[in-house]
Design a protein around this motif. Sequence first.
Motif, PDB file in Angstrom:
ATOM      1  N   GLU A   1      48.252  28.611  38.914  1.00  0.00           N
ATOM      2  CA  GLU A   1      49.634  28.510  38.409  1.00  0.00           C
ATOM      3  C   GLU A   1      49.750  28.500  36.895  1.00  0.00           C
ATOM      4  O   GLU A   1      50.528  29.146  36.307  1.00  0.00           O
ATOM      5  N   GLU A   2      48.694  27.454  36.421  1.00  0.00           N
ATOM      6  CA  GLU A   2      48.867  27.152  35.011  1.00  0.00           C
ATOM      7  C   GLU A   2      48.606  28.518  34.166  1.00  0.00           C
ATOM      8  O   GLU A   2      49.061  28.928  33.241  1.00  0.00           O
ATOM      9  N   LYS A   3      47.370  29.145  34.729  1.00  0.00           N
ATOM     10  CA  LYS A   3      47.044  30.562  33.972  1.00  0.00           C
ATOM     11  C   LYS A   3      48.170  31.815  34.160  1.00  0.00           C
ATOM     12  O   LYS A   3      48.315  32.311  33.100  1.00  0.00           O
TER      13      LYS A   3
ATOM     14  N   ASN B   1      51.382  31.223  34.610  1.00  0.00           N
ATOM     15  CA  ASN B   1      52.702  30.644  33.527  1.00  0.00           C
ATOM     16  C   ASN B   1      52.345  30.903  32.262  1.00  0.00           C
ATOM     17  O   ASN B   1      53.198  31.331  31.386  1.00  0.00           O
ATOM     18  N   ALA B   2      50.914  30.712  31.879  1.00  0.00           N
ATOM     19  CA  ALA B   2      50.477  31.122  30.559  1.00  0.00           C
ATOM     20  C   ALA B   2      50.431  32.401  30.285  1.00  0.00           C
ATOM     21  O   ALA B   2      51.120  32.772  29.030  1.00  0.00           O
TER      22      ALA B   2
ATOM     23  N   LYS C   1      46.384  24.922  41.133  1.00  0.00           N
ATOM     24  CA  LYS C   1      46.990  24.367  39.948  1.00  0.00           C
ATOM     25  C   LYS C   1      46.661  25.346  38.792  1.00  0.00           C
ATOM     26  O   LYS C   1      47.399  25.441  38.098  1.00  0.00           O
ATOM     27  N   ILE C   2      45.341  25.521  38.795  1.00  0.00           N
ATOM     28  CA  ILE C   2      44.801  26.160  37.751  1.00  0.00           C
ATOM     29  C   ILE C   2      45.262  27.493  37.662  1.00  0.00           C
ATOM     30  O   ILE C   2      45.685  28.002  36.647  1.00  0.00           O
TER      31      ILE C   2
END
Length: 76
Positions: free
Chosen positions: A46-48, A50-51, A43-44
């Motif tokens: 994926e978030e990074k 996406n950002a 999840k971390i």
Amino acid sequence: MPQEITFEQAMAELDEIVRKLENGQIPLEEAVKTYERGMKLKKICEEKLNAAELKIEKLTLKEGQPTGTEALDEQL
């Protein structure tokens, strides 16, 4: 407050988790905890990602360049 993990650190830890789980030599309870940690790291990452993608899109738009497949669409 915990220190934020970098994308590279998260990926390295994920690689290690995959090796451990594929090996099959860890007890079930530890395997479940390891899997849970892997899901958090995923999840971390994926978030990074996406950002980073959003930031690149904003920078590209700021420069007046097309994003995504817009340039390809114009050629068709």
